[in-house]
Design a protein around this motif. Structure first.
Motif, PDB file in Angstrom:
ATOM      1  N   ARG A  28      29.436  31.919 -21.266  1.00 33.49           N
ATOM      2  CA  ARG A  28      30.664  32.548 -20.771  1.00 33.49           C
ATOM      3  C   ARG A  28      31.267  33.460 -21.822  1.00 33.49           C
ATOM      4  N   SER A  29      31.300  32.974 -23.053  1.00 37.04           N
ATOM      5  CA  SER A  29      31.862  33.770 -24.149  1.00 37.04           C
ATOM      6  C   SER A  29      31.062  35.055 -24.353  1.00 37.04           C
ATOM      7  N   GLU A  30      29.745  34.954 -24.272  1.00 39.23           N
ATOM      8  CA  GLU A  30      28.899  36.140 -24.421  1.00 39.23           C
ATOM      9  C   GLU A  30      29.189  37.158 -23.320  1.00 39.23           C
ATOM     10  N   LEU A  31      29.345  36.678 -22.091  1.00 33.30           N
ATOM     11  CA  LEU A  31      29.642  37.587 -20.982  1.00 33.30           C
ATOM     12  C   LEU A  31      30.988  38.266 -21.202  1.00 33.30           C
ATOM     13  N   ARG A  39      29.675  44.667 -18.383  1.00 31.56           N
ATOM     14  CA  ARG A  39      29.658  43.555 -17.424  1.00 31.56           C
ATOM     15  C   ARG A  39      29.417  44.100 -16.019  1.00 31.56           C
ATOM     16  N   GLN A  40      30.054  45.217 -15.699  1.00 38.46           N
ATOM     17  CA  GLN A  40      29.874  45.826 -14.390  1.00 38.46           C
ATOM     18  C   GLN A  40      28.439  46.293 -14.200  1.00 38.46           C
ATOM     19  N   GLN A  52      31.332  37.442  -8.941  1.00 30.35           N
ATOM     20  CA  GLN A  52      30.162  36.616  -8.628  1.00 30.35           C
ATOM     21  C   GLN A  52      29.347  36.354  -9.894  1.00 30.35           C
ATOM     22  N   LEU A  53      29.168  37.387 -10.704  1.00 29.50           N
ATOM     23  CA  LEU A  53      28.432  37.236 -11.958  1.00 29.50           C
ATOM     24  C   LEU A  53      29.113  36.214 -12.857  1.00 29.50           C
ATOM     25  N   GLU A  54      30.419  36.300 -12.960  1.00 30.83           N
ATOM     26  CA  GLU A  54      31.160  35.360 -13.799  1.00 30.83           C
ATOM     27  C   GLU A  54      31.008  33.929 -13.287  1.00 30.83           C
ATOM     28  N   ALA A  58      29.185  30.820 -15.241  1.00 32.43           N
ATOM     29  CA  ALA A  58      29.932  29.575 -15.419  1.00 32.43           C
ATOM     30  C   ALA A  58      29.185  28.387 -14.808  1.00 32.43           C
ATOM     31  N   ALA A  59      28.473  28.601 -13.727  1.00 25.04           N
ATOM     32  CA  ALA A  59      27.751  27.526 -13.050  1.00 25.04           C
ATOM     33  C   ALA A  59      26.553  27.033 -13.863  1.00 25.04           C
ATOM     34  N   GLY A  60      25.969  27.905 -14.665  1.00 25.81           N
ATOM     35  CA  GLY A  60      24.845  27.500 -15.500  1.00 25.81           C
ATOM     36  C   GLY A  60      23.498  27.772 -14.858  1.00 25.81           C
TER      37      GLY A  60
END
Length: 136
Positions: A28-31, A39-40, A52-54, A58-60
């Motif tokens: 998450r921190s890397e994103l 990111r886009q 959705q990407l985030e 987060a889901a792993g």
């Protein structure tokens, strides 16, 4: 099982859970360290929205393990789909990773009757049945 081995097993489970949480936090921190435009771009490449990407990050990485098992239960070769329809596979995995019916899915897979039951809970069901028919 002895008390010592039971404690050892419990400790290993706690440590494993901690490592999983640590890894999720790192991803998450890397994103979030990426500039918004980057990111886009990543989201666009995967044909996802940034939110959705985030959620996927987060889901792993194991958030969509049921997808491969479900595809196998329907006679769909995952590697073929990944090679021939990569965006479709991304869509399947993204939907699966965000699904709230994991327990029902795992139970249907464990019972061996997923093909008969997924229509009731799987958001990918219609597309999976259409793909299975197309590849048959």
């Amino acid at each position: 099982m002895t008390i010592a081995s039971s404690l050892q097993q419990c400790s290993a489970s706690i440590i494993s859970g901690f490592h999983t949480l640590t890894e999720r936090h790192r991803r998450r921190s890397e994103l979030w360290a990426l500039p918004p435009a980057e990111r886009q771009r990543v989201a666009d490449e995967l044909r996802l929205t940034t939110s959705q990407l985030e959620r996927l990050v987060a889901a792993g990485p194991k958030a969509s393990v049921e997808m491969e098992r479900l595809m196998a239960a329907l006679g769909i070769e995952t590697l073929k789909v990944e090679a021939d329809f990569p965006y479709l596979m991304n869509d399947f995995q993204a939907t699966c990773a965000q699904c709230n019916a994991k327990r029902a899915c795992r139970q249907a897979l464990a019972d061996g009757n997923a093909p008969e039951r997924i229509q009731a809970f799987c958001p990918n069901a219609d597309e999976l049945f259409a793909l299975a028919e197309r590849l048959a």
